[in-house]
Scaffold this motif. Structure first.
Motif: not given
Length: 432
Positions: A304-317, A375-389
């Motif tokens: 899976r290339s870097a470009a394909e990795t980014q596209r997969l992350a965007e589809r999941i989002y 993107q980070s050094q580990f790959g492509w992320h999608v995150l959700q913040v559930m709360g803060r305290r």
């Protein structure tokens, strides 16, 4: 042949040959250096011993202390060199090496601690008659010895949770971990057997001083003019006191005060006392910000290339935005083995524990919202913040302090035992 005697057997024939020479030949030989100790498979030379003795003499003289007899000092220094040599040989056998970069950094740190540049540090050594090259070599040896001790001693030390709790509950633990206050005091005395009128008069005087302080009067000047304390001429300053060293009610009362605050007059057996908190340290309430966050990580790979990795992350989002369940998508797609099975959850975590790219996006994402792919050094992320305290981690911090104190105590004890052990097991032959 015993490995510990191999070097000794090599040196002895040379010495024996010298003894068999005629007296005229011996008279012509003026040795510049000689072996003063054989330590396993290494030797300590007279020049090493002399150099270290000079260093120790300079150190003792700078402290203004009296030098011990020369033979006693020499024997002490030789013993120190022997134990160091044993540890250096352990380090060599263990493959411990100090790179020039690490050594340069250590030298820079030493110079900085002394308020100098490296060049100034070299000049200071030269002024004391010490070689910079020898100093670097000594620092390298000390770094090797430190790493040997970490491997052989520190790793053997265990501190249990029960030991930590017992220490925290003990008087010693409370003393060492309690808050400290730099205090000043004003004392209005009451003599032994004072009448009620005398006690009321002293209280009235103390109240008058307290009112003046509340109106901005200088504490030190009032202490000098009015206090009967033995520290009155120093403006009442008492120095640093731990909360656990103070009698009730001061031990708990001062904890609620800030630097600059003063107490109301408090009756004690000696009279009425007013305390001022000049400074305080330790025992702080530590509040740590935490975020409940979950994420989906997609990594590039050989297939899976870097470009394909980014596209997969965007589809999941896009699927999340369309209403699909974040946790189920994390279980199906996330390549973070530590969180995928938990629906991508990292639970409550301190932002500083995360890589900068992740932390920045997380901090800018409102609670309940999902971030766009990043993107980070580990790959492509999608995150959700559930709360803060905000979490009070004071108890955890005190436990860490207790753990450190107990480990240091055990380390000192274990180190001395280990040093005696390796000294007893080594082959050592001294020739002074």
């Amino acid at each position: 042949m015993n490995v510990k005697t191999k070097l000794s057997d090599c040196v002895r024939p040379l010495l024996l040959g010298a003894l068999l020479l005629g007296t005229s030949a011996m008279a012509e030989v003026q040795p510049l250096n000689r072996v003063v100790a054989i330590v396993d498979n290494d030797v300590i030379m007279q020049s090493q011993l002399d150099a270290r003795v000079r260093e120790v003499q300079q150190t003792i003289s700078k402290r203004g202390a009296e030098l011990p007899p020369q033979d006693v000092l020499t024997q002490q220094v030789l013993e120190r060199l022997i134990v160091e040599n044993i540890q250096l040989q352990i380090g060599d056998r263990s493959g411990i090496r100090i790179t020039d970069e690490e050594l340069n950094q250590a030298i820079g740190t030493i110079a900085q601690r002394n308020g100098m540049s490296v060049e100034q540090f070299q000049a200071a050594l030269a002024q004391d008659g010490l070689s910079y090259i020898e100093a670097r070599d000594q620092v390298r040896r000390e770094m090797i010895i430190s790493r040997v001790r970490q491997r052989r001693v520190a790793e053997r030390i265990q501190v249990t949770d029960q030991e930590v709790q017992n220490f925290l509950a003990s008087d010693l633990g409370k003393m060492q971990l309690s808050e400290e206050f730099r205090l000043a005091n004003i004392l209005i005395p009451t003599p032994d057997g004072a009448s009620s009128d005398a006690i009321r008069a002293a209280e009235t005087q103390a109240r008058d001083i307290y009112q003046q302080l509340q109106q901005g009067a200088d504490f030190a000047q009032l202490a000098i003019a009015r206090s009967a304390s033995e520290t009155a001429l120093e403006g009442g300053e008492m120095g640093w006191r731990k909360a656990a060293q103070l009698p009730p009610p001061f031990d708990t009362l001062l904890g609620s005060l800030s630097a600059g605050d003063v107490t109301e007059p408090i009756r004690t057996p000696g009279g009425f006392i007013i305390l001022k908190v000049l400074e305080k340290r330790g025992g702080e309430t530590l509040v740590r910000d935490e975020v409940n966050v979950r994420h989906i990580l997609i990594k590039p790979s050989e297939i899976r290339s870097a470009a394909e990795t980014q596209r997969l992350a965007e589809r999941i989002y896009q699927r999340i935005e369309a209403g699909e369940d974040f946790a189920e998508l994390a279980k199906s797609f996330s390549e973070d083995p530590g969180s995928a099975l938990n629906g991508g959850s990292l639970n409550w975590i301190a932002p500083n524990a995360l890589v900068p790219e992740f932390r920045e996006v997380m901090n800018n994402t409102p609670s309940g919202e999902v971030s766009k792919p990043f993107q980070s050094q580990f790959g492509w992320h999608v995150l959700q913040v559930m709360g803060r305290r905000a979490t009070d981690s004071s108890a955890q911090f005190r436990e860490q302090q207790a753990m450190t104190l107990l480990r240091n105590r055990k380390y000192d004890e274990e180190l001395q035992t280990w040093l005696r052990q390796i000294r007893d097991e080594a082959y050592v032959e001294t020739r002074i």
